[in-house]
Design an enzyme around this catalytic site. Sequence first.
Site, PDB file in Angstrom:
ATOM      1  N   LEU A   1      -5.694  11.173   9.415  1.00  0.00           N
ATOM      2  CA  LEU A   1      -6.034  11.620   9.056  1.00  0.00           C
ATOM      3  C   LEU A   1      -3.803  11.946   8.460  1.00  0.00           C
ATOM      4  O   LEU A   1      -3.782  13.435   8.471  1.00  0.00           O
ATOM      5  CB  LEU A   1      -5.996  13.425  10.210  1.00  0.00           C
ATOM      6  CG  LEU A   1      -7.481  12.681  10.381  1.00  0.00           C
ATOM      7  CD1 LEU A   1      -7.709  13.631  12.024  1.00  0.00           C
ATOM      8  CD2 LEU A   1      -7.886  13.021   9.778  1.00  0.00           C
TER       9      LEU A   1
ATOM     10  N   ALA B   1      -9.398   2.842   5.159  1.00  0.00           N
ATOM     11  CA  ALA B   1      -8.056   3.007   4.998  1.00  0.00           C
ATOM     12  C   ALA B   1      -7.326   2.699   4.057  1.00  0.00           C
ATOM     13  O   ALA B   1      -6.935   0.960   4.350  1.00  0.00           O
ATOM     14  CB  ALA B   1      -7.442   2.427   6.573  1.00  0.00           C
TER      15      ALA B   1
ATOM     16  N   THR C   1      -9.699  -2.446  -5.026  1.00  0.00           N
ATOM     17  CA  THR C   1      -9.863  -2.558  -5.768  1.00  0.00           C
ATOM     18  C   THR C   1     -10.033  -3.097  -7.845  1.00  0.00           C
ATOM     19  O   THR C   1      -9.761  -4.222  -7.220  1.00  0.00           O
ATOM     20  CB  THR C   1      -8.586  -0.772  -6.445  1.00  0.00           C
ATOM     21  OG1 THR C   1      -8.614  -0.672  -7.389  1.00  0.00           O
ATOM     22  CG2 THR C   1      -7.530  -1.774  -5.450  1.00  0.00           C
ATOM     23  N   ASP C   2     -10.108  -2.925  -8.125  1.00  0.00           N
ATOM     24  CA  ASP C   2     -10.142  -2.996  -9.658  1.00  0.00           C
ATOM     25  C   ASP C   2      -8.366  -3.093 -10.438  1.00  0.00           C
ATOM     26  O   ASP C   2      -8.110  -4.804 -11.123  1.00  0.00           O
ATOM     27  CB  ASP C   2     -10.982  -2.553 -10.763  1.00  0.00           C
ATOM     28  CG  ASP C   2     -11.050  -1.286 -11.867  1.00  0.00           C
ATOM     29  OD1 ASP C   2      -9.903  -0.154 -10.696  1.00  0.00           O
ATOM     30  OD2 ASP C   2     -11.540  -1.651 -12.384  1.00  0.00           O
ATOM     31  N   GLU C   3      -7.989  -2.338  -9.427  1.00  0.00           N
ATOM     32  CA  GLU C   3      -6.821  -1.986 -10.135  1.00  0.00           C
ATOM     33  C   GLU C   3      -5.417  -3.773 -10.162  1.00  0.00           C
ATOM     34  O   GLU C   3      -4.767  -3.831 -10.678  1.00  0.00           O
ATOM     35  CB  GLU C   3      -5.357  -1.277  -9.776  1.00  0.00           C
ATOM     36  CG  GLU C   3      -6.685   0.313  -9.702  1.00  0.00           C
ATOM     37  CD  GLU C   3      -5.926   1.908 -10.272  1.00  0.00           C
ATOM     38  OE1 GLU C   3      -5.032   1.741 -10.187  1.00  0.00           O
ATOM     39  OE2 GLU C   3      -6.756   2.708  -9.932  1.00  0.00           O
TER      40      GLU C   3
ATOM     41  N   TYR D   1       0.741   0.988  -5.692  1.00  0.00           N
ATOM     42  CA  TYR D   1      -0.351   0.926  -5.296  1.00  0.00           C
ATOM     43  C   TYR D   1      -1.378   0.068  -5.275  1.00  0.00           C
ATOM     44  O   TYR D   1      -1.837  -0.963  -4.478  1.00  0.00           O
ATOM     45  CB  TYR D   1      -1.427   2.535  -5.473  1.00  0.00           C
ATOM     46  CG  TYR D   1      -2.428   1.941  -6.009  1.00  0.00           C
ATOM     47  CD1 TYR D   1      -3.237   2.812  -4.018  1.00  0.00           C
ATOM     48  CD2 TYR D   1      -3.375   1.528  -6.457  1.00  0.00           C
ATOM     49  CE1 TYR D   1      -4.305   2.174  -3.894  1.00  0.00           C
ATOM     50  CE2 TYR D   1      -5.120   1.962  -6.037  1.00  0.00           C
ATOM     51  CZ  TYR D   1      -5.622   2.217  -4.961  1.00  0.00           C
ATOM     52  OH  TYR D   1      -6.834   1.649  -4.784  1.00  0.00           O
TER      53      TYR D   1
ATOM     54  N   LYS E   1      -2.653  -2.489  -3.151  1.00  0.00           N
ATOM     55  CA  LYS E   1      -4.063  -3.637  -2.486  1.00  0.00           C
ATOM     56  C   LYS E   1      -3.524  -4.998  -2.915  1.00  0.00           C
ATOM     57  O   LYS E   1      -4.529  -5.984  -1.662  1.00  0.00           O
ATOM     58  CB  LYS E   1      -4.695  -3.441  -3.255  1.00  0.00           C
ATOM     59  CG  LYS E   1      -5.168  -1.332  -2.936  1.00  0.00           C
ATOM     60  CD  LYS E   1      -5.373  -0.618  -1.470  1.00  0.00           C
ATOM     61  CE  LYS E   1      -7.151  -1.239  -1.070  1.00  0.00           C
ATOM     62  NZ  LYS E   1      -7.749  -0.968  -0.200  1.00  0.00           N
TER      63      LYS E   1
HETATM   64  P1  NAD Z   1      -8.499   8.792   0.264  1.00  0.00           P
HETATM   65  O1  NAD Z   1      -6.776   8.448  -0.181  1.00  0.00           O
HETATM   66  O2  NAD Z   1      -9.288   9.281   0.257  1.00  0.00           O
HETATM   67  O3  NAD Z   1      -8.947   8.081   1.594  1.00  0.00           O
HETATM   68  C1  NAD Z   1      -7.917   7.207   2.634  1.00  0.00           C
HETATM   69  C2  NAD Z   1      -8.126   7.337   3.845  1.00  0.00           C
HETATM   70  O4  NAD Z   1      -7.560   6.518   4.988  1.00  0.00           O
HETATM   71  C3  NAD Z   1      -7.848   8.934   4.647  1.00  0.00           C
HETATM   72  O5  NAD Z   1      -8.616   9.806   5.410  1.00  0.00           O
HETATM   73  C4  NAD Z   1      -6.512   8.648   5.466  1.00  0.00           C
HETATM   74  O6  NAD Z   1      -5.915   9.685   6.587  1.00  0.00           O
HETATM   75  C5  NAD Z   1      -6.635   7.387   5.857  1.00  0.00           C
HETATM   76  N1  NAD Z   1      -5.660   7.017   5.987  1.00  0.00           N
HETATM   77  C6  NAD Z   1      -3.766   6.458   5.657  1.00  0.00           C
HETATM   78  N2  NAD Z   1      -3.598   5.511   5.705  1.00  0.00           N
HETATM   79  C7  NAD Z   1      -4.030   5.523   6.851  1.00  0.00           C
HETATM   80  C8  NAD Z   1      -3.544   4.236   8.804  1.00  0.00           C
HETATM   81  N3  NAD Z   1      -2.109   3.930   8.381  1.00  0.00           N
HETATM   82  N4  NAD Z   1      -4.726   4.474   9.520  1.00  0.00           N
HETATM   83  C9  NAD Z   1      -5.822   4.883   9.400  1.00  0.00           C
HETATM   84  N5  NAD Z   1      -6.097   5.344   8.440  1.00  0.00           N
HETATM   85  C10 NAD Z   1      -5.393   5.752   7.437  1.00  0.00           C
HETATM   86  O7  NAD Z   1      -8.997   6.809  -0.519  1.00  0.00           O
HETATM   87  P2  NAD Z   1      -9.933   6.538  -1.114  1.00  0.00           P
HETATM   88  O8  NAD Z   1     -10.674   6.833  -2.450  1.00  0.00           O
HETATM   89  O9  NAD Z   1     -11.569   7.487  -0.162  1.00  0.00           O
HETATM   90  O10 NAD Z   1     -10.233   5.190  -0.856  1.00  0.00           O
HETATM   91  C11 NAD Z   1     -10.724   4.498   0.321  1.00  0.00           C
HETATM   92  C12 NAD Z   1     -10.424   2.899  -0.075  1.00  0.00           C
HETATM   93  O11 NAD Z   1     -10.950   2.017  -1.378  1.00  0.00           O
HETATM   94  C13 NAD Z   1      -8.967   2.598  -0.614  1.00  0.00           C
HETATM   95  O12 NAD Z   1      -8.914   1.275   0.604  1.00  0.00           O
HETATM   96  C14 NAD Z   1      -8.657   2.053  -2.046  1.00  0.00           C
HETATM   97  O13 NAD Z   1      -7.863   1.252  -1.976  1.00  0.00           O
HETATM   98  C15 NAD Z   1     -10.218   1.666  -2.095  1.00  0.00           C
HETATM   99  N6  NAD Z   1     -10.677   1.955  -4.053  1.00  0.00           N
HETATM  100  C16 NAD Z   1     -10.809   3.444  -3.617  1.00  0.00           C
HETATM  101  C17 NAD Z   1     -11.445   3.492  -5.617  1.00  0.00           C
HETATM  102  C18 NAD Z   1     -11.762   4.958  -5.675  1.00  0.00           C
HETATM  103  O14 NAD Z   1     -11.183   5.047  -6.689  1.00  0.00           O
HETATM  104  N7  NAD Z   1     -11.006   5.616  -5.142  1.00  0.00           N
HETATM  105  C19 NAD Z   1     -12.161   2.637  -6.705  1.00  0.00           C
HETATM  106  C20 NAD Z   1     -11.822   1.217  -5.218  1.00  0.00           C
HETATM  107  C21 NAD Z   1     -11.208   1.265  -4.189  1.00  0.00           C
HETATM  108  P1  TYD Z   2      -6.923   8.415 -10.678  1.00  0.00           P
HETATM  109  O1  TYD Z   2      -7.498   9.154 -10.436  1.00  0.00           O
HETATM  110  O2  TYD Z   2      -5.638   8.875 -10.664  1.00  0.00           O
HETATM  111  O3  TYD Z   2      -6.677   7.368 -10.764  1.00  0.00           O
HETATM  112  P2  TYD Z   2      -6.205   5.864 -10.773  1.00  0.00           P
HETATM  113  O4  TYD Z   2      -5.016   5.796 -11.406  1.00  0.00           O
HETATM  114  O5  TYD Z   2      -6.690   5.164  -9.962  1.00  0.00           O
HETATM  115  O6  TYD Z   2      -7.269   5.670 -12.589  1.00  0.00           O
HETATM  116  O7  TYD Z   2      -6.463   8.212 -12.850  1.00  0.00           O
HETATM  117  C1  TYD Z   2      -7.528   8.685 -14.083  1.00  0.00           C
HETATM  118  C2  TYD Z   2      -6.827   7.867 -15.109  1.00  0.00           C
HETATM  119  O8  TYD Z   2      -6.660   9.782 -15.754  1.00  0.00           O
HETATM  120  C3  TYD Z   2      -5.478   7.704 -15.302  1.00  0.00           C
HETATM  121  O9  TYD Z   2      -5.569   6.787 -16.211  1.00  0.00           O
HETATM  122  C4  TYD Z   2      -4.250   9.239 -15.608  1.00  0.00           C
HETATM  123  C5  TYD Z   2      -5.172   9.937 -15.692  1.00  0.00           C
HETATM  124  N1  TYD Z   2      -5.167  11.288 -15.414  1.00  0.00           N
HETATM  125  C6  TYD Z   2      -4.112  11.919 -15.838  1.00  0.00           C
HETATM  126  O10 TYD Z   2      -4.757  12.188 -16.923  1.00  0.00           O
HETATM  127  N2  TYD Z   2      -4.163  13.302 -15.964  1.00  0.00           N
HETATM  128  C7  TYD Z   2      -4.124  13.707 -14.711  1.00  0.00           C
HETATM  129  O11 TYD Z   2      -3.674  15.036 -14.092  1.00  0.00           O
HETATM  130  C8  TYD Z   2      -4.471  12.756 -13.657  1.00  0.00           C
HETATM  131  C9  TYD Z   2      -4.336  13.025 -12.214  1.00  0.00           C
HETATM  132  C10 TYD Z   2      -4.870  11.470 -14.149  1.00  0.00           C
END
Ligand code: NAD
Ligand code: TYD
Length: 355
Positions: free
Chosen positions: A33, A80, A132-134, A158, A162
């Site tokens: 959380l 997480a 992630t693809d990043e 980040y 990962k």
């Molecule tokens: P988010 O930041 O919304 O959620 C992360 C959750 O992990 C939160 O609820 C946070 O409280 C919890 N957390 C953080 N540190 C923790 C710890 N030490 N122990 C337990 N819980 C912890 O992220 P998300 O967008 O839901 O992403 C989830 C996963 O998917 C991540 O691993 C992220 O790298 C991966 N991912 C996300 C995206 C995207 O577009 N959001 C795309 C590809 C992969």
């Molecule tokens: P984001 O949602 O932070 O995801 P990620 O960096 O993991 O791809 O950002 C998506 C794209 O949008 C990224 O190229 C950065 C851009 N971006 C903006 O242009 N303005 C913003 O305020 C934010 C948060 C992101």
Amino acid sequence: MILVTGSAGFIGANFVLDWLARHDEAVIGLDKLTYAGNLESLASVKNDPRHIFVHGDIGDAELTGQLLKQYRPRAIVNFAAESHVDRSIHGPEEFIQTNIVGTFHLLEAVRTYWSVLTDEEKTGFRFLHVSTDEVYGSLAKDEPAFGETHRYEPNSPYSASKAASDHLVRAYHHTYGLPVLTTNCSNNYGPYHFPEKLIPLMIVNALAGKPLPVYGDGQQIRDWLYVKDHCSAIRCVLEKGTPGEVYNVGGWNEKANLDIVHTVCALLDELSPRTDGKSYREQIAFVTDRPGHDRRYAIDARKIECELDWKPAETFETGIRKTVQWYLDNRDWVSNVQSGSYRQWLEKNYAGRGR
Ligand code: NAD
Ligand code: TYD
């Protein structure tokens, strides 16, 4: 039952809700959380006897060891993480702690638990690591999309953290035989997305009459997938994936950021028009670019499509419409996450970016 870490975050919460809507199998959610974790996203399953929520850290091996012993899950899905690139630029330490050290401690607790299971339980067990693809770095305009064997070239704290966690997960398979699966997914969007990320930030700022901050020239490309399609891909890999394998997940939906913002504005113009009759596009403000900003991500999803027969259900057009509508229908959820710490983050990230 299965153990889901990061279950109160954006994708974790969507995964738990979708899982319980489809399965009788119970879920234990474990989440620290942080600012990104929100139990309100799980409010509809709060009293569901198939859902147990535990507040805790994946880095707390004593806690995870005790949970594994007590509940004996057949699988773990590890969401997480610290997940926001901009936050990793301002303060990378939490990313190292959770994404690398935390994943390591979780893997150790899981290895201890798994090593004393029966042979049958050992073979059936799965540790699915959500990545992630990043981790693959940035593509030039005409380069082919990322396949599973693309070299790792992470560019932000980040993505580097990962990448490190992916390597640890891989090593636990090769060294100890732990049955791991790794998914590397493109950018997600959808309900319960914290409004620090591009799409929810644009919706929330537009409705609040605030500027829509587009970094640099807005021509950076991301490959967008509706969150529920990511959840279906994870369920599919969990069920049918081969241990030790990596599966890239994406929807063949490459879009420039500025096009995304234009689409959000057009939907809001239709669904919740401004009272002055002008378009939300008027609020777009180009701001100073993100340092080290990756230019393009794109996922080659042929492996999961051909080997596991997975396909996304939503197109970008259907998914983004549902998303905008969800934010219009759930303004209480939005206002509840806009706490003091959220406002401090906006001040920190956007101060001095004006052009
Ligand atoms: P988010 O930041 O919304 O959620 C992360 C959750 O992990 C939160 O609820 C946070 O409280 C919890 N957390 C953080 N540190 C923790 C710890 N030490 N122990 C337990 N819980 C912890 O992220 P998300 O967008 O839901 O992403 C989830 C996963 O998917 C991540 O691993 C992220 O790298 C991966 N991912 C996300 C995206 C995207 O577009 N959001 C795309 C590809 C992969
Ligand atoms: P984001 O949602 O932070 O995801 P990620 O960096 O993991 O791809 O950002 C998506 C794209 O949008 C990224 O190229 C950065 C851009 N971006 C903006 O242009 N303005 C913003 O305020 C934010 C948060 C992101």
